[in-house]
Design a protein around this motif. Sequence first.
Motif, short mmCIF file in Angstrom:
data_model
loop_
_atom_site.label_atom_id
_atom_site.label_comp_id
_atom_site.label_asym_id
_atom_site.label_seq_id
_atom_site.Cartn_x
_atom_site.Cartn_y
_atom_site.Cartn_z
N PRO A 81 0.84 -1.21 0.00
CA PRO A 81 0.00 0.00 0.00
C PRO A 81 0.87 1.25 0.00
N VAL A 82 0.35 2.31 -0.61
CA VAL A 82 1.06 3.58 -0.71
C VAL A 82 0.22 4.66 -0.05
N CYS A 83 0.83 5.41 0.87
CA CYS A 83 0.13 6.53 1.52
C CYS A 83 1.01 7.77 1.43
N VAL A 84 0.51 8.78 0.75
CA VAL A 84 1.24 10.04 0.55
C VAL A 84 0.62 11.11 1.43
N LEU A 85 1.42 11.68 2.31
CA LEU A 85 0.94 12.66 3.28
C LEU A 85 1.41 14.06 2.89
N PHE A 86 0.47 15.01 2.85
CA PHE A 86 0.79 16.39 2.52
C PHE A 86 0.51 17.31 3.69
N GLU A 87 1.54 18.05 4.09
CA GLU A 87 1.41 19.17 5.00
C GLU A 87 2.08 20.38 4.35
#
Length: 251
Positions: A48-54
């Motif tokens: 699984p791929v999880c891309v987090l943006f802040e």
Amino acid sequence: MGRLDDVDLSLKLSKDESEKRLAKLQQRLLELRLVLGGLLGDGRLGPPVCVLFEGWDASGKGGAIKRLVAPLDPRHVRVASFAAPDATEKRHHFMWRFWPALPGWGGWAVFDRTWYGRVLVERVEGFATEEQWRRAYGEINDVESSLVAEGMIVIKFWMHISSEEQLKRFEARAADPLKSWKLTPDDWKNRGLRELYVQAIEEMFERTDQEHARWHVVPGESKHYARVHVLERVIADIEKGMRRHGFDPPS
């Protein structure tokens, strides 16, 4: 000197060059997505791929996310946007509301704002006690470590712009009837707290930049450069994660 001071905000790309590079990168991203989803190749589900943006308000998170998911079938990727927790969410552990949106094997998710709000806005605005936000660094590291141990590829971005560029974007939004909804009183308020946010951001980098879940600080003064940078980094991290799990990225 902190990590934000090291960012070269002069980096830029023209619109034409950006669009050419984005087209190639998006094609590669689509190919990787189909392979990890078991729709191309040997049919195995990939990690699984999880891309987090802040990032700062008006730093280009939305534009980067739009280009990131544009080539993908909407059935194959979930974009989850998180605002302030509601009354029900406040009754639970601060990580609770993010859990249902996490991807499983073969899945992708993109988070617009994340659990790092605990050590950013909740810290600066006083929505969390000092004991709570100090404890959160370890809790976040533990959760990310467990997700990676289970196979997830976690990719974390901070979109960075100068205070001057932010002001220009705020004023442009205020003058555009179709974009003024993006600008809130809280956005203006947060501009006045920038130094407190810088302290919180630098401590966040120091405490949560892990070998398996690195922070990538994106120079966002040029939106065209930032979008290309994000896609290049996502592709590189996915290919690295695939190899870690015995998947050969397609040539």
